[in-house]
Design a protein around this motif. Structure first.
Motif, PDB file in Angstrom:
ATOM      1  N   VAL A 194      -0.837 -17.239  -5.054  1.00 49.51           N
ATOM      2  CA  VAL A 194       0.065 -16.121  -5.379  1.00 49.51           C
ATOM      3  C   VAL A 194      -0.774 -14.863  -5.573  1.00 49.51           C
ATOM      4  N   ASP A 195      -0.386 -13.799  -4.910  1.00 46.39           N
ATOM      5  CA  ASP A 195      -1.187 -12.569  -4.936  1.00 46.39           C
ATOM      6  C   ASP A 195      -0.914 -11.776  -6.212  1.00 46.39           C
ATOM      7  N   LEU A 196      -1.924 -11.727  -7.088  1.00 45.56           N
ATOM      8  CA  LEU A 196      -1.807 -10.923  -8.314  1.00 45.56           C
ATOM      9  C   LEU A 196      -2.871  -9.836  -8.323  1.00 45.56           C
ATOM     10  N   SER A 197      -3.424  -9.524  -7.142  1.00 41.72           N
ATOM     11  CA  SER A 197      -4.499  -8.532  -7.074  1.00 41.72           C
ATOM     12  C   SER A 197      -3.933  -7.125  -7.254  1.00 41.72           C
ATOM     13  N   PRO A 198      -4.810  -6.170  -7.630  1.00 42.50           N
ATOM     14  CA  PRO A 198      -4.337  -4.800  -7.864  1.00 42.50           C
ATOM     15  C   PRO A 198      -3.571  -4.246  -6.669  1.00 42.50           C
ATOM     16  N   TRP A 199      -2.557  -3.437  -6.940  1.00 39.63           N
ATOM     17  CA  TRP A 199      -1.718  -2.889  -5.862  1.00 39.63           C
ATOM     18  C   TRP A 199      -1.187  -1.520  -6.236  1.00 39.63           C
ATOM     19  N   LEU A 200      -0.459  -0.937  -5.310  1.00 36.91           N
ATOM     20  CA  LEU A 200       0.201   0.358  -5.498  1.00 36.91           C
ATOM     21  C   LEU A 200      -0.759   1.500  -5.815  1.00 36.91           C
TER      22      LEU A 200
ATOM     23  N   LEU B  46       4.725  -5.932 -13.273  1.00 33.80           N
ATOM     24  CA  LEU B  46       5.143  -4.588 -13.663  1.00 33.80           C
ATOM     25  C   LEU B  46       4.468  -3.592 -12.732  1.00 33.80           C
ATOM     26  N   LYS B  47       4.961  -2.373 -12.707  1.00 31.18           N
ATOM     27  CA  LYS B  47       4.420  -1.320 -11.850  1.00 31.18           C
ATOM     28  C   LYS B  47       3.699  -0.292 -12.731  1.00 31.18           C
ATOM     29  N   PRO B  48       2.835   0.545 -12.117  1.00 26.59           N
ATOM     30  CA  PRO B  48       2.092   1.519 -12.937  1.00 26.59           C
ATOM     31  C   PRO B  48       3.009   2.367 -13.824  1.00 26.59           C
ATOM     32  N   TRP B  49       4.185   2.760 -13.296  1.00 27.09           N
ATOM     33  CA  TRP B  49       5.065   3.627 -14.087  1.00 27.09           C
ATOM     34  C   TRP B  49       5.728   2.879 -15.238  1.00 27.09           C
ATOM     35  N   ASP B  50       5.819   1.538 -15.145  1.00 20.65           N
ATOM     36  CA  ASP B  50       6.376   0.765 -16.266  1.00 20.65           C
ATOM     37  C   ASP B  50       5.404   0.735 -17.442  1.00 20.65           C
TER      38      ASP B  50
ATOM     39  N   THR C  21       0.851  -1.185   0.000  1.00 27.05           N
ATOM     40  CA  THR C  21       0.000   0.000   0.000  1.00 27.05           C
ATOM     41  C   THR C  21       0.882   1.229   0.000  1.00 27.05           C
ATOM     42  N   LEU C  22       0.455   2.227  -0.705  1.00 21.65           N
ATOM     43  CA  LEU C  22       1.191   3.478  -0.733  1.00 21.65           C
ATOM     44  C   LEU C  22       0.550   4.422   0.249  1.00 21.65           C
ATOM     45  N   ARG C  23       1.378   5.171   0.969  1.00 21.21           N
ATOM     46  CA  ARG C  23       0.812   6.138   1.891  1.00 21.21           C
ATOM     47  C   ARG C  23       1.396   7.502   1.569  1.00 21.21           C
TER      48      ARG C  23
ATOM     49  N   PHE D 207      -7.560  -4.540 -18.458  1.00 20.74           N
ATOM     50  CA  PHE D 207      -6.277  -4.011 -17.989  1.00 20.74           C
ATOM     51  C   PHE D 207      -6.469  -2.806 -17.066  1.00 20.74           C
ATOM     52  N   SER D 208      -5.623  -2.710 -16.074  1.00 18.26           N
ATOM     53  CA  SER D 208      -5.486  -1.504 -15.255  1.00 18.26           C
ATOM     54  C   SER D 208      -4.003  -1.411 -14.911  1.00 18.26           C
ATOM     55  N   VAL D 209      -3.492  -0.185 -14.766  1.00 21.01           N
ATOM     56  CA  VAL D 209      -2.062  -0.062 -14.412  1.00 21.01           C
ATOM     57  C   VAL D 209      -1.766  -0.626 -13.028  1.00 21.01           C
ATOM     58  N   PHE D 210      -2.818  -0.893 -12.245  1.00 18.59           N
ATOM     59  CA  PHE D 210      -2.601  -1.431 -10.900  1.00 18.59           C
ATOM     60  C   PHE D 210      -2.599  -2.964 -10.883  1.00 18.59           C
ATOM     61  N   GLU D 211      -2.854  -3.575 -12.038  1.00 10.30           N
ATOM     62  CA  GLU D 211      -2.824  -5.039 -12.123  1.00 10.30           C
ATOM     63  C   GLU D 211      -1.382  -5.541 -12.112  1.00 10.30           C
ATOM     64  N   ARG D 212      -1.226  -6.819 -11.734  1.00 10.52           N
ATOM     65  CA  ARG D 212       0.124  -7.363 -11.643  1.00 10.52           C
ATOM     66  C   ARG D 212       0.454  -8.368 -12.746  1.00 10.52           C
ATOM     67  N   SER D 213      -0.303  -8.321 -13.845  1.00 12.93           N
ATOM     68  CA  SER D 213       0.119  -9.058 -15.037  1.00 12.93           C
ATOM     69  C   SER D 213      -0.409  -8.315 -16.242  1.00 12.93           C
ATOM     70  N   MET D 214       0.317  -8.409 -17.331  1.00 12.58           N
ATOM     71  CA  MET D 214      -0.108  -7.703 -18.548  1.00 12.58           C
ATOM     72  C   MET D 214       0.229  -8.531 -19.785  1.00 12.58           C
ATOM     73  N   LEU D 215      -0.761  -8.629 -20.663  1.00 12.71           N
ATOM     74  CA  LEU D 215      -0.547  -9.255 -21.976  1.00 12.71           C
ATOM     75  C   LEU D 215      -0.938  -8.229 -23.024  1.00 12.71           C
TER      76      LEU D 215
END
Ligand code: IPD
Ligand code: CA
Ligand code: CA
Length: 337
Positions: A320-326, A259-263, A27-29, A286-294
């Protein structure tokens, strides 16, 4: 147990931190000043063309910093065993953020080195990778870029990537730009994804993050499997560059975990507006907060999902946690673009 993830312990204007729990969930604070969402939404509506102009301006400022450092010795420090950062990453981010803050003082900003700043009640979140492909940059290997994208919710709406090409004695740059509804350009000329429609005729690219976990191992398997059935799978080490190469048809498909949102923010809109289809690796939106991208040219997407989908669902089944983050605290990642 909680630990700080050092990659985001930079020098943000407003203090920000990413906390990573034992589950890997982060989590970002931040301590941005509270402003009502309605007031912010009204105040910060901006035309897509203006967002893009500023993205280009900001990415070019960052690229000027990187260009200056090309033939100088690198000043390197380490965020993890293999995850490094240079003074150039930080200087480039400062240059990019200065432009964004000057033009959009009320927007939210997320920089790889400095974390969150600005107003997270904004409908806009700028995602900045001041130097994507840092390891390549540190070795003067020509696959790195400055990436500046802006999202609404989790959806990229405009972005610019300045890619460094050529290598020592031959450095050059090319600038990719796109906003929603405007075809992608490279150095001002339209580009388009390939028309390749069969896996066996395709060239692909993937990437491997710094964390060598189950998703990393699963991707090693995908790398092997696709290397066996297509014309080759490249691993350049710069996500924004990979997406730009997809947008101009140099490769036909690209996937990666974690990947991260900035990537992704800038590269994804650049690829989409050139005709790419982008989802998670198990086929969800797709969302930039997802943890996989095709990301593929649209003809290959379904076929690729037949390989990446089961592998990703297997990871999920194994916990394995691939839920939205950051997602920056206070930022509404569910709003529609
Ligand atoms: C990395 C690159 C690489 C990808 C990693 C990213 P950085 O970014 O985009 O291709 O595989 O997951 O972290 O650290 O060079 O900005
Ligand atoms: Ca990156
Ligand atoms: Ca970076």
């Amino acid at each position: 147990m909680l630990c700080y993830q050092r990659s985001l312990l930079g020098r943000g204007v407003l203090k920000s931190r990413i906390r990573v729990g034992a589950s890997g969930r982060a989590t970002l604070r931040c301590n941005a000043a509270p402003v009502s969402k309605e007031a912010t939404a009204r105040a910060d509506h901006v035309a897509l063309s203006e967002l893009l102009d500023v993205a280009v301006l900001a990415a070019e400022k960052g690229a000027a910093v990187v260009r200056e450092s090309l033939d100088r010795p690198r000043s390197i420090s380490f965020k993890g065993t293999t995850d490094l950062v240079t003074e150039t990453d930080k200087a480039s981010e400062e240059a990019v953020l200065a432009v964004l803050r000057r033009h959009f003082p009320r927007h939210a900003l997320l920089g790889e080195e400095g974390g969150v700043s600005g107003d997270t009640n904004s409908t806009y979140l700028w995602c900045v990778d001041p130097l994507d492909g840092t390891t390549n940059f540190a070795h003067s290997y020509p696959a790195f870029a400055v990436s500046v994208g802006v999202v609404r919710g989790g959806t990229p709406v405009a972005g610019c990537v300045v890619e460094f090409t050529g290598g020592p004695h031959a450095w050059a740059t090319r600038t990719f730009a796109a906003h929603k509804g405007r075809p992608t350009t490279c150095n001002g000329k339209p580009v388009r994804v390939s028309e390749v429609s069969e896996v066996r005729r395709s060239l692909m690219v993937t990437g491997f993050g710094y964390e060598h976990d189950e998703a990393w191992s699963a991707n090693m398997e995908l790398f092997r499997e696709y290397t066996d059935v297509c014309q080759g799978v490249r691993r350049l080490g710069a996500a924004a560059v990979d997406l730009c190469h997809l947008s101009m048809g140099l490769v036909d498909a690209y996937w990666e975990y974690r990947l991260k949102p900035w990537d992704m923010a800038a590269g994804v809109i650049i690829a989409q507006e050139a005709g790419a289809t982008v989802t998670t690796m198990d086929g969800r939106p797709f969302s930039v907060f997802e943890r996989s991208m095709l990301a593929t040219n649209s003809r290959l997407h379904q076929q690729m999902l037949e390989g990446t989908g089961p592998k990703t669902r297997d990871l999920l089944e194994r916990g394995v946690d691939l839920s939205p983050w950051l997602v920056p605290p206070g930022y509404d990642s569910t709003q529609q673009p």
